[in-house]
Scaffold this motif. Structure first.
Motif, PDB file in Angstrom:
ATOM      1  N   ARG A  39      -8.774 -55.330  12.752  1.00  0.00           N
ATOM      2  CA  ARG A  39      -9.302 -55.557  14.100  1.00  0.00           C
ATOM      3  C   ARG A  39      -8.325 -56.369  14.956  1.00  0.00           C
ATOM      4  O   ARG A  39      -8.622 -57.477  15.398  1.00  0.00           O
ATOM      5  N   PRO A  41      -5.428 -55.483  18.224  1.00  0.00           N
ATOM      6  CA  PRO A  41      -4.975 -54.416  19.123  1.00  0.00           C
ATOM      7  C   PRO A  41      -3.763 -53.670  18.570  1.00  0.00           C
ATOM      8  O   PRO A  41      -2.876 -54.255  17.964  1.00  0.00           O
ATOM      9  N   SER A  44      -5.428 -51.746  15.116  1.00  0.00           N
ATOM     10  CA  SER A  44      -6.761 -51.194  14.888  1.00  0.00           C
ATOM     11  C   SER A  44      -6.727 -49.670  14.983  1.00  0.00           C
ATOM     12  O   SER A  44      -7.361 -48.977  14.176  1.00  0.00           O
ATOM     13  N   ARG A  45      -5.983 -49.138  15.956  1.00  0.00           N
ATOM     14  CA  ARG A  45      -5.886 -47.688  16.110  1.00  0.00           C
ATOM     15  C   ARG A  45      -5.145 -47.063  14.927  1.00  0.00           C
ATOM     16  O   ARG A  45      -5.570 -46.046  14.380  1.00  0.00           O
TER      17      ARG A  45
END
Length: 317
Positions: A39, A41, A44-45
């Motif tokens: 979690r 930025p 996370s993707r």
């Protein structure tokens, strides 16, 4: 919902499973598998994509499925199609929006569009929400014969007409005689609510007890709350947060006017918000900005809709 819990650990990579998840009817439930993510930025993707790939392979290897219904493109599109092919499972894609316009980082937009093209052309069939989305999918080289149009539906047994009963709004301190304007759904930055809030003092000059009730949550809620405070309308603008799905019809029926003031942009141009049909099924008048994606389904006042420019929106309420 289970997958939006703020108490999840930052490095929670294990898949979480939830059985018998339902929104409205206990007998109409699903099994939800939520792959873990890091979690943070960007990470996370990436981590979500890897975890989703492993989970898709695990599920298809353990259970024989007749078909895969795919909604997502950037994070799970390619691996879903490739894994389904490996297990000889047909894939049907549901087109709800223009994915490359939704990516948070503009530099990723061209890559997402390439993934869109691959997924659209690799799927065994595509179901588009609107005719404009069908045309968009077809612009990627998909034969029109492989694309159907299936607009959003509404449960007319749950969402139905009835007299205004203010009791669902009591917990937010709304008097039964207060005029209520309702916005329901995810609070995106393109929701148009900022324009409505800025202009709300004009409405209050004629109807000082009017309330704007925003049911839902989303990325723009904090900014809008600050805007309501700086505009001096905090007492009249109420953010309820996400509410239980079965309660939504009662909240709609407790309102006087429902609104959808979306900005017209590349994201909203072709969409068909389900909330519009839910408002109208509950026999409440709707004031909305005109979106080309809605035109084939809701022409205007003869169907209970007043279309307005965003600049004049409050004047129509």
């Amino acid at each position: 919902t289970p997958c939006s819990s703020p108490r999840k650990p930052i490095f929670g990579l294990a898949t979480e499973r939830y059985d018998k998840v339902h929104r409205a009817y206990p007998d109409a439930s699903i099994t939800l598998r939520h792959p873990g993510t890091i979690r943070i930025p960007i990470l996370s993707r990436i981590s979500g994509s890897v975890a989703a790939t492993l989970e898709i392979r695990r599920v298809l290897s353990e259970t024989p499925f007749d078909a895969m219904l795919l909604y997502g493109v950037p994070t799970v599109g390619i691996q879903s199609v490739l894994t389904a092919r490996r297990y000889d499972v047909p894939v049907f894609f549901r087109s709800l929006d223009v994915s490359h316009k939704l990516v948070p980082f503009r530099v990723l937009s061209p890559l997402t569009r390439l993934i869109e093209r691959y997924v659209y052309n690799s799927a065994d069939g595509v179901s588009a929400l609107t005719p404009r989305l069908k045309d968009y999918v077809a612009s990627h080289g998909v034969p029109p014969t492989r694309i159907g149009v299936l607009p959003a539906g509404v449960d007319v047994e749950m969402f139905s007409g009835g007299e205004r009963k203010p009791s669902p709004l009591n917990e937010w301190g709304i008097d039964p005689h207060d005029p209520v304007i309702l916005f329901m759904g995810t609070i995106y930055r393109f929701s148009g609510l900022d324009t409505v809030i800025r202009d709300f003092p004009r409405l209050l000059s004629e109807h000082p007890n009017a309330r704007l009730v925003v049911v839902g949550h989303g990325e723009d809620q904090a900014r809008l709350s600050k805007l309501a405070a700086s505009t001096g309308v905090s007492r009249n603008v109420i953010f309820t947060g996400r509410q239980p799905y079965p309660l939504l019809p009662d909240i709609i029926r407790a309102s006087d006017i429902c609104i959808n003031p979306f900005e017209l942009n590349d994201i909203t141009r072709d969409i068909l918000p389900t909330k519009l049909f839910q408002y109208l099924a509950c026999e409440r008048p709707l004031v909305a900005t005109r979106l080309p994606g809605t035109d084939p389904f809701l022409s205007g006042e003869d169907q209970g809709v007043v279309y307005s420019s965003l600049e004049e929106f409050v004047g129509e309420l």
